[in-house]
Scaffold this motif. Sequence first.
Motif, short mmCIF file in Angstrom:
data_model
loop_
_atom_site.label_atom_id
_atom_site.label_comp_id
_atom_site.label_asym_id
_atom_site.label_seq_id
_atom_site.Cartn_x
_atom_site.Cartn_y
_atom_site.Cartn_z
N LEU A 1 9.01 -5.64 -5.08
CA LEU A 1 7.88 -6.24 -4.37
C LEU A 1 8.10 -6.10 -2.87
N VAL A 2 7.07 -5.64 -2.17
CA VAL A 2 7.16 -5.48 -0.72
C VAL A 2 5.99 -6.20 -0.09
N GLU A 3 6.30 -7.16 0.79
CA GLU A 3 5.27 -7.94 1.46
C GLU A 3 4.98 -7.37 2.84
N SER A 4 3.79 -7.69 3.33
CA SER A 4 3.42 -7.36 4.70
C SER A 4 2.39 -8.35 5.17
N GLY A 5 2.22 -8.44 6.49
CA GLY A 5 1.12 -9.24 7.02
C GLY A 5 1.49 -10.55 7.67
N GLY A 6 2.75 -10.92 7.71
CA GLY A 6 3.11 -12.17 8.37
C GLY A 6 2.99 -12.04 9.88
N GLY A 7 3.25 -13.14 10.58
CA GLY A 7 3.20 -13.10 12.03
C GLY A 7 3.04 -14.48 12.63
N LEU A 8 2.67 -14.48 13.90
CA LEU A 8 2.48 -15.71 14.67
C LEU A 8 1.00 -15.92 14.92
N VAL A 9 0.53 -17.13 14.66
CA VAL A 9 -0.88 -17.44 14.85
C VAL A 9 -1.00 -18.88 15.33
N GLN A 10 -2.05 -19.17 16.06
CA GLN A 10 -2.30 -20.53 16.49
C GLN A 10 -2.92 -21.35 15.35
N ALA A 11 -2.74 -22.65 15.43
CA ALA A 11 -3.35 -23.54 14.45
C ALA A 11 -4.86 -23.30 14.40
N GLY A 12 -5.38 -23.26 13.18
CA GLY A 12 -6.79 -22.97 12.98
C GLY A 12 -7.08 -21.50 12.76
N GLY A 13 -6.10 -20.66 12.99
CA GLY A 13 -6.28 -19.22 12.83
C GLY A 13 -6.09 -18.76 11.40
N SER A 14 -6.14 -17.45 11.22
CA SER A 14 -6.05 -16.85 9.88
C SER A 14 -5.02 -15.73 9.86
N ARG B 1 -3.55 -12.70 6.74
CA ARG B 1 -3.66 -12.17 5.37
C ARG B 1 -2.34 -11.53 5.01
N LEU B 2 -1.75 -12.00 3.93
CA LEU B 2 -0.52 -11.43 3.41
C LEU B 2 -0.85 -10.48 2.26
N VAL C 1 8.75 -18.95 5.48
CA VAL C 1 8.88 -17.59 4.98
C VAL C 1 8.12 -17.54 3.66
N TYR C 2 7.22 -16.59 3.54
CA TYR C 2 6.40 -16.45 2.35
C TYR C 2 6.94 -15.31 1.49
N TYR C 3 7.12 -15.61 0.22
CA TYR C 3 7.69 -14.65 -0.72
C TYR C 3 6.67 -14.29 -1.79
N CYS C 4 6.46 -13.01 -1.97
CA CYS C 4 5.65 -12.54 -3.08
C CYS C 4 6.42 -12.75 -4.38
N TYR C 5 5.70 -13.03 -5.43
CA TYR C 5 6.31 -13.39 -6.72
C TYR C 5 5.60 -12.62 -7.84
N PRO D 1 11.34 -13.54 -13.52
CA PRO D 1 10.68 -13.61 -12.21
C PRO D 1 11.33 -12.69 -11.19
N TYR D 2 10.50 -12.13 -10.32
CA TYR D 2 10.95 -11.30 -9.21
C TYR D 2 10.35 -11.85 -7.92
N TRP D 3 11.06 -11.68 -6.81
CA TRP D 3 10.59 -12.07 -5.49
C TRP D 3 10.79 -10.93 -4.51
N GLY D 4 9.90 -10.85 -3.55
CA GLY D 4 10.06 -9.90 -2.46
C GLY D 4 11.05 -10.42 -1.44
N GLN D 5 11.19 -9.68 -0.33
CA GLN D 5 12.19 -10.03 0.66
C GLN D 5 11.69 -11.13 1.59
N GLY D 6 10.41 -11.40 1.58
CA GLY D 6 9.86 -12.47 2.40
C GLY D 6 9.27 -11.97 3.70
N THR D 7 8.25 -12.67 4.17
CA THR D 7 7.63 -12.37 5.45
C THR D 7 7.39 -13.70 6.18
N GLN D 8 7.71 -13.71 7.47
CA GLN D 8 7.63 -14.96 8.25
C GLN D 8 6.20 -15.23 8.69
N VAL D 9 5.77 -16.46 8.48
CA VAL D 9 4.49 -16.94 9.00
C VAL D 9 4.80 -18.13 9.90
#
Length: 114
Positions: free
Chosen positions: A4-17, A19-20, A92-96, A102-110
Amino acid sequence: QVQLVESGGGLVQAGGSLRLSCAASGSTFSISTMGWHRQAPGKQRELVATITNRGTTYYTDSVKGRFTISRDNAKNTVDLQMNNLKPEDTAVYYCYALAYRPYWGQGTQVTVSS
C-alpha cells in the motif's frame, strides 16, 4: 502479500481540505475491506473510515459529515476526502487493507494548523 502506498498528506489551515489517496498492489484479489487509520502523537492508532468491496462504509464519529471515503475496485485504490479539517485531525494517516491479514501503508502526515 499486499503493498500500500499513500499520497496526499500535507499542511492545511483549520477549515481547509485535503485528499488522501492509496494504491494497492500485489495480491489485490484477496482484499475485502480497505480504509484509513490515524495516529496522533502520544495516542493510539485509531480507525477513521473503512469501505468494503461492495461499497459499505463506516466512519468514526469524530469525522462523520466531514470525511468521505471512496474506492475504485478496478484500480485498487481508496481515497479519503477530508473537509472542514480541525487541529485534532493532525496525525499520521495510514492506508489499511484487509486480505488474509491486515496490511498498512507507510503513512502520510496530515497537519492542521489553528
